[in-house]
Design a protein around this motif. Structure first.
Motif, PDB file in Angstrom:
ATOM      1  N   LEU A  86      52.681  34.907  43.909  1.00 39.75           N
ATOM      2  CA  LEU A  86      51.554  34.104  43.441  1.00 39.75           C
ATOM      3  C   LEU A  86      51.964  33.239  42.259  1.00 39.75           C
ATOM      4  N   ARG A 104      47.572  41.673  47.404  1.00 43.57           N
ATOM      5  CA  ARG A 104      48.979  41.557  46.976  1.00 43.57           C
ATOM      6  C   ARG A 104      49.108  41.711  45.468  1.00 43.57           C
ATOM      7  N   GLU A 131      43.304  38.525  50.572  1.00 43.56           N
ATOM      8  CA  GLU A 131      44.690  38.940  50.809  1.00 43.56           C
ATOM      9  C   GLU A 131      45.521  38.765  49.541  1.00 43.56           C
ATOM     10  N   GLU A 132      45.279  37.706  48.772  1.00 40.88           N
ATOM     11  CA  GLU A 132      45.994  37.496  47.511  1.00 40.88           C
ATOM     12  C   GLU A 132      45.626  38.568  46.483  1.00 40.88           C
ATOM     13  N   TRP A 133      44.344  38.960  46.449  1.00 39.12           N
ATOM     14  CA  TRP A 133      43.934  40.052  45.556  1.00 39.12           C
ATOM     15  C   TRP A 133      44.627  41.345  45.942  1.00 39.12           C
ATOM     16  N   GLN A 153      56.729  31.364  44.912  1.00 40.21           N
ATOM     17  CA  GLN A 153      55.439  31.510  44.260  1.00 40.21           C
ATOM     18  C   GLN A 153      54.541  30.279  44.295  1.00 40.21           C
ATOM     19  N   LEU A 169      41.293  33.156  44.204  1.00 36.52           N
ATOM     20  CA  LEU A 169      42.167  33.968  45.042  1.00 36.52           C
ATOM     21  C   LEU A 169      41.451  34.433  46.304  1.00 36.52           C
TER      22      LEU A 169
END
Length: 181
Positions: free
Chosen positions: A64, A80, A76-78, A149, A73
């Motif tokens: 990220l 990760r 899925e980003e949360w 990233q 976010l």
């Protein structure tokens, strides 16, 4: 300097302990205000004990951008970010504890052998091989891999990007082109 546990607790800025917080509490704490991930992770009123070095490592592990906004976010980003935060801290707590058991640390520094990006400006990213980049500000810097990233986007360094203006490279390809000349 501090009288007992009540005196110590009075100095606590109130950030959550990521190693004991659950996902819901983690997400709520970091998204209370819309901040960049780097600022949210390094603010001791939000998260306890992360700091500059480990935030770089966490964000690299989570793939990220340090400039991604907490309220933008995806789910899925949360996922990760939460996994990378806990995983990175667990690894480094283990390494540092083992090191301290073996011998008392003589030189205490945030730069550690084995870090993926922090303190590795200009060195190859261990995941993809692209050179680690940095953003400098005040007395700190953020180290990151543009390929892993930021989708190849070179993040602007406030001072240097202002100086270069339109000549500031926006992508890894533009940066490589500048290096060739």
């Amino acid at each position: 300097m501090v009288a007992g546990e009540p005196g110590l607790l009075a100095m606590d800025p109130g950030g959550i302990d990521v190693l004991t917080a659950d996902f819901v509490g983690f997400r709520a704490a970091l998204s209370r205000e819309n901040r960049t991930l780097k600022r949210a992770l390094t603010d001791p009123r939000i998260v306890s004990g992360v700091g500059n070095a480990y935030s770089d490592e966490i964000l690299h592990a989570a793939r990220l951008s340090p400039l991604a906004l907490t309220r933008k976010l995806t789910g899925e980003e949360w996922d990760r970010l939460f996994a990378a935060t806990r995983g990175t801290l667990e690894v480094w707590v283990g390494r540092l504890s083992a090191e301290a058991r073996a011998r008392f640390p003589e030189k205490v520094t945030a730069f550690r052998e084995g870090m993926a990006v922090h303190g590795r400006y200009g060195e190859p990213c261990p995941r993809c091989g692209v050179k680690v980049l940095r953003i400098r500000y005040a007395d700190n810097e953020t180290n990151y891999c543009a390929r892993c990233q930021t989708g190849g986007r070179v993040l602007a360094d406030r001072g240097l990007s202002r100086l270069l203006g339109a000549d500031w490279p926006r992508t890894l390809d533009e940066l490589e082109e500048l290096r060739r000349h």
